[in-house]
Design a protein around this motif. Structure first.
Motif, PDB file in Angstrom:
ATOM      1  N   UNK A  37       0.823  -1.285   0.062  1.00 19.41           N
ATOM      2  CA  UNK A  37       0.244  -0.029   0.032  1.00 19.41           C
ATOM      3  C   UNK A  37       0.790   1.008   0.055  1.00 19.41           C
ATOM      4  N   UNK A  38       1.849   1.240   0.828  1.00 17.27           N
ATOM      5  CA  UNK A  38       2.707   2.425   0.824  1.00 17.27           C
ATOM      6  C   UNK A  38       3.586   2.689  -0.495  1.00 17.27           C
ATOM      7  N   UNK A  39       3.949   1.512  -1.057  1.00 17.47           N
ATOM      8  CA  UNK A  39       4.688   1.654  -2.447  1.00 17.47           C
ATOM      9  C   UNK A  39       3.592   2.239  -3.555  1.00 17.47           C
ATOM     10  N   UNK A  40       2.240   1.624  -3.528  1.00 19.64           N
ATOM     11  CA  UNK A  40       1.372   2.278  -4.310  1.00 19.64           C
ATOM     12  C   UNK A  40       0.884   3.693  -4.059  1.00 19.64           C
ATOM     13  N   UNK A  41       1.098   4.084  -2.970  1.00 20.46           N
ATOM     14  CA  UNK A  41       0.754   5.546  -2.440  1.00 20.46           C
ATOM     15  C   UNK A  41       1.766   6.234  -3.072  1.00 20.46           C
TER      16      UNK A  41
END
Length: 174
Positions: free
Chosen positions: A123-127
């Protein structure tokens, strides 16, 4: 156009990147959990050297001290092993039991990643990809606007040069 790209394309790109990253990390979680085994080691003595401050979400959300000890344990195949291992246990007296992780050969290994941690990383990578996409779109928009303003100033300069130095004075024939 830039607003549309920032509100539709950047989040879609972030979701795609996060989804792909999650797939890869979940596969890594399955491999790590298959290859690493929790076991109990018996402390022989505390190893020399200062303890390290680390953060381990399994223990707590705060920084804790990791102590190095010399210990004995059994490999997954039952072979006795010994060596230096790191532990978060506060009890490190000789004979104390501490939990460690080993690989398939019985060598000390890091704790395998769990699925919720992998989801969080994805999720952090996508954000992050979404924010990077927005920054690139906004940077491109600003570059285009800057270039348009520069061209406008160049046209104004040419118009002033054509009008000549007597522009606006009465009786000069203009």
């Amino acid at each position: 156009m830039a607003l549309l790209l920032m509100t539709v394309a950047a989040p879609a790109l972030g979701w795609l990147c996060g989804s792909r990253t999650d797939d890869v990390l979940q596969e890594s979680v399955r491999i790590q959990q298959a290859q690493r085994h929790a076991t109990t080691a018996v402390v022989v003595r505390v190893a020399s050297g200062p303890p390290r401050l680390v953060s381990d979400p399994e223990v707590s959300s705060e920084r804790t001290t990791q102590t190095s000890v010399v210990a004995r344990w059994k490999a997954p195949d039952g072979t006795p092993r010994s060596g230096r291992v790191a532990t978060f246990s506060k009890i490190t007296d000789p004979g104390a039991r501490v939990r460690i992780w080993t690989d398939s050969d019985g060598r000390p290994a890091l704790r395998p990643m769990d699925a919720p941690t992998a989801h969080t990383h994805a999720a952090l990578a996508g954000f992050g990809v979404m924010l990077l996409g927005i920054a690139l779109i906004e940077g491109g928009r600003r570059l285009i606007v800057w270039r348009m303003v520069q061209r406008r100033y160049a046209r104004l300069d040419r118009a002033w040069a054509e009008a000549g130095p007597d522009w606006g004075r009465t009786g000069t024939g203009s």
